[in-house]
Scaffold this active site. Structure first.
Site, short mmCIF file in Angstrom:
data_model
loop_
_atom_site.label_atom_id
_atom_site.label_comp_id
_atom_site.label_asym_id
_atom_site.label_seq_id
_atom_site.Cartn_x
_atom_site.Cartn_y
_atom_site.Cartn_z
N GLY A 167 38.17 40.48 33.95
CA GLY A 167 36.82 40.80 34.40
C GLY A 167 35.82 40.66 33.28
N ASN A 168 34.65 41.23 33.45
CA ASN A 168 33.62 41.22 32.41
C ASN A 168 32.82 42.50 32.48
OD1 ASN A 168 31.27 40.76 34.27
ND2 ASN A 168 32.35 38.81 34.63
#
Length: 409
Positions: free
Chosen positions: A216-217
């Site tokens: 993810g981020n």
């Protein structure tokens, strides 16, 4: 500004194990200056006592039509006129069914049917009951009547109904009421986008490695949410396709249609189903470029000193929408860069058929993920315009001003 101060709230409580959470809702409402009148179903009293609720609200709890045997009765009509809002939390499948079909067999339902103020409903039941087609149909019916459904569970897994059924947490329920009244009391804004349909993406995507891990981020979704509220405040019909953001993230505008997704593939499918009937799209989400080639069915155990994960490219949402963009449609992109910012943004602008691109750099303090501020440049065929560091709400106004200029051509 305390948007709940002085507001009169009717709190409906039904026969759910989550009824104990109503005490937390009452405390938070009163702490914010609201006046609370509880209406409870007979089944609700099996889970929490009226005396507890009365002690918290300093008002007698209403449950029956008649308070005594001398003809004294409670007027559901008067309650409907008194309230600024009605909140039903928890709302069981039975109560939701009665509300949707007008079965007025208790004081809570008759109060609901007489209510002149906005109604908020927080469902609470097990997953199978929540997912059942009859429950979903009843919720859709209530939503079509103009009621506000406060989705239970984690929110970002809505497309799969995972984590659903359980009542949303009290602080998030109260926050939704706060946001609603904030929007109601906000100064009137321009309606230059009235009648326009706008698609906005926000937040990160999560690409699963196994049942407990993902790629993810750090995107919080704050910029996308600010854009959705700004477009809605200007009269647009907004659809927000949202990745897995914190449950504390809430929209101020109650008119925004929110579609929750988790992965890049889900966001791609949601955008392609919506964009053909839109006037514009603002692609603000931080979509993962790659996803694991395979997703393990079970949690991966540590078996050595290293692990190799093969990645495959995710579908390019921006490029694919740019390829199908029709005359009269607008498409706006975002570029978050760490180096060669302007040249990278210009390349993206051309390749993806954007009308303009919003550039922000991680080199700028106060810009980027998880901040309440942003510093942007807008790049289009007309050139580049730089803006100073501002709150994301103010940045959203600058972006939507540019969108209106593009759409007016």
């Amino acid at each position: 500004m305390n948007s709940l101060k002085g507001k009169k709230i009717v709190l409906g409580i039904t026969g759910s194990i989550a009824a104990y959470k109503s005490c937390l809702i009452i405390r938070q409402l009163i702490k914010r200056g609201a006046e609370v009148q509880v209406v409870i179903t007979p089944a609700g009293k099996e889970f929490i006592t009226p005396i507890t609720l009365s002690a918290l609200t300093s008002k007698p709890v209403i449950s029956e039509f008649f308070s005594q045997r001398d003809g004294t009765w409670h007027s559901h009509v008067d309650l409907g006129l008194w309230a600024d809002a009605m909140l039903i939390a928890p709302a069981t499948a039975s109560t939701i069914g009665k509300m949707a079909n007008g079965i007025a067999d208790n004081m809570l339902i008759t109060t609901y049917l007489s209510m002149k103020a906005p109604v908020f409903i927080a469902p609470a039941m097990d997953l199978d009951m929540y997912a059942h087609p009859s429950t979903q149909r009843n919720l859709s019916t209530l939503q079509s009547y103009g009621n506000h459904i406060i989705e239970p569970g984690t929110g970002f897994l809505a497309s799969k109904l995972e984590g659903k059924g359980r009542m949303e947490e009290p602080e998030n329920i109260v926050s939704q009421l706060e946001h609603f009244f904030e929007a109601q009391s906000a100064p009137a804004t321009s309606s230059d986008l009235s009648g326009k349909k706008i698609l906005i993406t926000a937040g990160p995507t999560y690409e699963k490695i196994d049942p407990v891990r993902f790629i993810g981020n750090y995107s919080s979704g704050k910029m996308g949410f600010a854009l959705a509220d700004e477009c809605a405040n200007r009269g647009a019909e907004v659809t927000l396709v949202c990745g897995p953001v914190s449950s504390a993230m809430q929209l101020s505008s109650p008119t925004v249609k929110r579609v929750d997704v988790e992965s890049a593939q889900q966001m791609y499918e949601a955008c392609h189903s919506q964009y053909p009937c839109m006037d514009a799209a603002i692609l603000c989400a931080a979509v993962a470029d790659f996803a694991p080639e395979t997703v393990a069915e079970h949690k991966i155990k540590r078996t050595g000193d290293d692990m190799v994960i093969r990645l495959k490219p995710n579908p390019d949402i921006a490029a694919s929408l740019g390829a199908i963009k029709s005359p009269g449609q607008a498409l706006i992109g975002f570029a978050l860069e760490t180096n060669d910012e302007e040249s990278n943004a210009l390349s993206k602008l051309r390749k993806k058929n954007f009308d303009f691109i919003v550039l922000n750099s991680l080199q700028d303090k106060g810009a980027g993920f998880q901040t309440d501020t942003n510093k942007i440049s807008i790049i289009s065929a007309e050139g580049k315009e730089d803006f100073s560091l501002k709150s994301k709400k103010e940045v959203a106004k600058d972006i939507v001003d540019k969108l209106q200029h593009i759409m007016a051509k």
